[in-house]
Design a protein around this motif. Structure first.
Motif, PDB file in Angstrom:
ATOM      1  N   GLN A 276       0.772  -1.180   0.129  1.00 29.64           N
ATOM      2  CA  GLN A 276      -0.072  -0.043   0.133  1.00 29.64           C
ATOM      3  C   GLN A 276       0.848   1.148   0.116  1.00 29.64           C
ATOM      4  N   PHE A 277       0.350   2.183  -0.760  1.00 30.15           N
ATOM      5  CA  PHE A 277       1.268   3.603  -0.808  1.00 30.15           C
ATOM      6  C   PHE A 277       1.090   4.019   0.407  1.00 30.15           C
TER       7      PHE A 277
ATOM      8  N   ASN B  18      -7.412   1.237   9.071  1.00 31.83           N
ATOM      9  CA  ASN B  18      -7.411   1.545  10.657  1.00 31.83           C
ATOM     10  C   ASN B  18      -6.079   1.453  11.440  1.00 31.83           C
ATOM     11  N   LEU B  19      -5.008   1.316  10.637  1.00 31.66           N
ATOM     12  CA  LEU B  19      -3.811   1.438  11.323  1.00 31.66           C
ATOM     13  C   LEU B  19      -3.021   2.624  11.194  1.00 31.66           C
ATOM     14  N   SER B  20      -2.473   3.179  12.290  1.00 26.88           N
ATOM     15  CA  SER B  20      -1.495   4.309  12.395  1.00 26.88           C
ATOM     16  C   SER B  20      -0.066   4.009  12.605  1.00 26.88           C
ATOM     17  N   LEU B  21       0.695   4.476  11.478  1.00 31.19           N
ATOM     18  CA  LEU B  21       2.116   3.914  11.310  1.00 31.19           C
ATOM     19  C   LEU B  21       2.934   5.088  11.274  1.00 31.19           C
ATOM     20  N   GLY B  22       4.260   4.784  11.610  1.00 30.49           N
ATOM     21  CA  GLY B  22       5.371   5.870  11.559  1.00 30.49           C
ATOM     22  C   GLY B  22       6.336   5.367  10.467  1.00 30.49           C
ATOM     23  N   ILE B  23       6.557   6.350   9.637  1.00 35.41           N
ATOM     24  CA  ILE B  23       7.464   5.973   8.659  1.00 35.41           C
ATOM     25  C   ILE B  23       8.644   6.847   9.086  1.00 35.41           C
ATOM     26  N   PHE B  24       9.770   6.002   8.972  1.00 37.45           N
ATOM     27  CA  PHE B  24      10.885   6.765   9.598  1.00 37.45           C
ATOM     28  C   PHE B  24      12.171   6.664   8.455  1.00 37.45           C
ATOM     29  N   ARG B  25      13.075   7.424   8.363  1.00 40.36           N
ATOM     30  CA  ARG B  25      14.319   7.221   7.669  1.00 40.36           C
ATOM     31  C   ARG B  25      15.464   7.342   8.412  1.00 40.36           C
ATOM     32  N   VAL B  26      15.941   6.071   8.268  1.00 41.96           N
ATOM     33  CA  VAL B  26      17.427   5.836   9.036  1.00 41.96           C
ATOM     34  C   VAL B  26      18.285   5.887   7.775  1.00 41.96           C
TER      35      VAL B  26
ATOM     36  N   PRO C 177       7.255  -4.343   6.503  1.00 38.86           N
ATOM     37  CA  PRO C 177       8.187  -4.109   5.510  1.00 38.86           C
ATOM     38  C   PRO C 177       7.932  -2.922   4.724  1.00 38.86           C
ATOM     39  N   VAL C 178       9.217  -2.435   4.105  1.00 39.47           N
ATOM     40  CA  VAL C 178       8.941  -1.319   3.274  1.00 39.47           C
ATOM     41  C   VAL C 178       9.719  -1.477   1.954  1.00 39.47           C
ATOM     42  N   SER C 179       9.106  -0.866   0.900  1.00 36.17           N
ATOM     43  CA  SER C 179       9.734  -0.828  -0.555  1.00 36.17           C
ATOM     44  C   SER C 179       9.456   0.763  -1.027  1.00 36.17           C
TER      45      SER C 179
ATOM     46  N   VAL D  97       4.440   0.315   2.157  1.00 35.46           N
ATOM     47  CA  VAL D  97       4.215  -0.503   3.308  1.00 35.46           C
ATOM     48  C   VAL D  97       3.484  -2.007   2.840  1.00 35.46           C
ATOM     49  N   HIS D  98       4.025  -2.942   3.353  1.00 34.53           N
ATOM     50  CA  HIS D  98       3.467  -4.269   3.134  1.00 34.53           C
ATOM     51  C   HIS D  98       2.700  -4.556   4.127  1.00 34.53           C
ATOM     52  N   VAL D  99       1.543  -4.707   4.302  1.00 41.32           N
ATOM     53  CA  VAL D  99       0.702  -4.773   5.403  1.00 41.32           C
ATOM     54  C   VAL D  99      -0.277  -6.102   5.187  1.00 41.32           C
TER      55      VAL D  99
END
Length: 117
Positions: free
Chosen positions: A5-6, A25-33, A105-107, A115-117
Protein backbone atom coordinates in the motif's frame (compact mmCIF):
# COMPACT_ATOMS: atom_id res chain seq x y z
CA UNK A 1 -0.40 -12.54 2.38
CA UNK A 2 0.78 -8.93 2.73
CA UNK A 3 -0.54 -6.27 0.40
CA UNK A 4 1.57 -3.36 -0.81
CA UNK A 5 0.00 0.00 0.00
CA UNK A 6 1.21 3.48 -0.86
CA UNK A 7 2.33 5.30 2.30
CA UNK A 8 3.84 8.62 1.22
CA UNK A 9 6.50 10.27 -0.89
CA UNK A 10 10.09 9.82 0.30
CA UNK A 11 10.52 13.60 0.42
CA UNK A 12 7.73 13.78 3.04
CA UNK A 13 9.69 11.77 5.62
CA UNK A 14 11.78 14.04 7.85
CA UNK A 15 15.30 13.03 8.86
CA UNK A 16 14.66 13.50 12.59
CA UNK A 17 11.05 12.39 13.13
CA UNK A 18 8.42 10.02 11.82
CA UNK A 19 5.91 10.74 9.10
CA UNK A 20 2.65 9.54 10.67
CA UNK A 21 0.27 7.93 8.17
CA UNK A 22 -3.00 6.00 8.25
CA UNK A 23 -3.47 2.79 6.29
CA UNK A 24 -7.03 1.66 6.88
CA UNK A 25 -7.40 1.54 10.66
CA UNK A 26 -3.64 1.35 11.27
CA UNK A 27 -1.60 4.35 12.38
CA UNK A 28 2.02 3.91 11.30
CA UNK A 29 5.23 5.89 11.57
CA UNK A 30 7.50 6.00 8.53
CA UNK A 31 11.12 6.69 9.49
CA UNK A 32 14.22 7.49 7.47
CA UNK A 33 17.28 5.86 8.99
CA UNK A 34 20.72 5.87 7.37
CA UNK A 35 20.15 2.64 5.43
CA UNK A 36 16.62 3.38 4.21
CA UNK A 37 13.01 3.63 5.28
CA UNK A 38 11.26 1.69 8.04
CA UNK A 39 7.67 1.44 9.31
CA UNK A 40 6.48 0.91 12.88
CA UNK A 41 2.98 0.56 14.26
CA UNK A 42 2.24 3.80 16.11
CA UNK A 43 1.43 1.93 19.33
CA UNK A 44 3.88 1.40 22.18
CA UNK A 45 3.71 -2.23 23.39
CA UNK A 46 4.15 -1.02 26.99
CA UNK A 47 0.99 1.05 27.58
CA UNK A 48 -0.39 1.84 24.11
CA UNK A 49 0.96 5.38 23.64
CA UNK A 50 1.52 6.88 20.19
CA UNK A 51 5.07 5.53 20.00
CA UNK A 52 6.05 7.06 16.67
CA UNK A 53 5.22 10.57 17.85
CA UNK A 54 8.06 10.34 20.38
CA UNK A 55 11.50 11.75 19.58
CA UNK A 56 13.92 10.04 17.24
CA UNK A 57 17.12 9.75 19.23
CA UNK A 58 20.14 7.71 20.22
CA UNK A 59 20.97 6.37 23.64
CA UNK A 60 23.67 6.33 26.27
CA UNK A 61 26.07 3.42 25.93
CA UNK A 62 26.86 1.32 28.98
CA UNK A 63 30.56 1.58 29.89
CA UNK A 64 32.83 0.42 32.68
CA UNK A 65 33.83 4.00 33.42
CA UNK A 66 31.98 6.91 35.00
CA UNK A 67 31.28 8.55 31.64
CA UNK A 68 28.44 9.09 29.22
CA UNK A 69 28.90 7.92 25.64
CA UNK A 70 26.05 8.76 23.26
CA UNK A 71 25.56 6.29 20.39
CA UNK A 72 23.05 5.18 17.74
CA UNK A 73 21.87 8.73 16.99
CA UNK A 74 18.78 8.67 14.77
CA UNK A 75 18.27 4.90 15.11
CA UNK A 76 15.80 4.84 18.01
CA UNK A 77 12.39 6.18 18.85
CA UNK A 78 11.61 7.03 22.48
CA UNK A 79 8.04 6.69 23.70
CA UNK A 80 6.86 10.06 24.98
CA UNK A 81 4.87 8.52 27.86
CA UNK A 82 7.50 6.53 29.75
CA UNK A 83 10.75 6.90 27.80
CA UNK A 84 11.01 3.33 26.54
CA UNK A 85 13.46 3.23 23.61
CA UNK A 86 12.87 1.05 20.54
CA UNK A 87 15.14 0.22 17.62
CA UNK A 88 13.45 1.69 14.53
CA UNK A 89 14.77 -1.06 12.23
CA UNK A 90 13.73 -4.08 14.34
CA UNK A 91 11.14 -2.72 16.78
CA UNK A 92 13.11 -4.20 19.70
CA UNK A 93 12.91 -2.56 23.13
CA UNK A 94 16.49 -1.82 24.18
CA UNK A 95 16.14 -3.17 27.72
CA UNK A 96 14.43 -6.44 26.73
CA UNK A 97 14.54 -7.44 23.03
CA UNK A 98 11.68 -9.89 23.60
CA UNK A 99 9.39 -6.84 23.83
CA UNK A 100 8.87 -5.43 20.34
CA UNK A 101 6.96 -2.72 18.59
CA UNK A 102 5.37 -4.11 15.45
CA UNK A 103 7.31 -3.44 12.26
CA UNK A 104 6.20 -3.65 8.63
CA UNK A 105 8.29 -4.23 5.51
CA UNK A 106 8.82 -1.17 3.34
CA UNK A 107 9.72 -0.84 -0.33
CA UNK A 108 10.64 2.26 -2.30
CA UNK A 109 9.84 2.74 -5.97
CA UNK A 110 11.22 5.97 -7.37
CA UNK A 111 9.91 8.56 -4.84
CA UNK A 112 7.03 6.40 -3.57
CA UNK A 113 7.19 4.53 -0.27
CA UNK A 114 5.02 1.44 0.09
CA UNK A 115 4.25 -0.48 3.28
CA UNK A 116 3.48 -4.18 3.08
CA UNK A 117 0.63 -4.91 5.51
Amino acid sequence: MASKQFACKASEVPADAAKIIKLGNLSLGIFRVGDGYHALLNVCPHKGAALCQGPVCGTTKQTDKAEFVYERAGELVRCAWHGWEFDIRTGEFLVDPRVKARTFPVSVESEDIFVHV
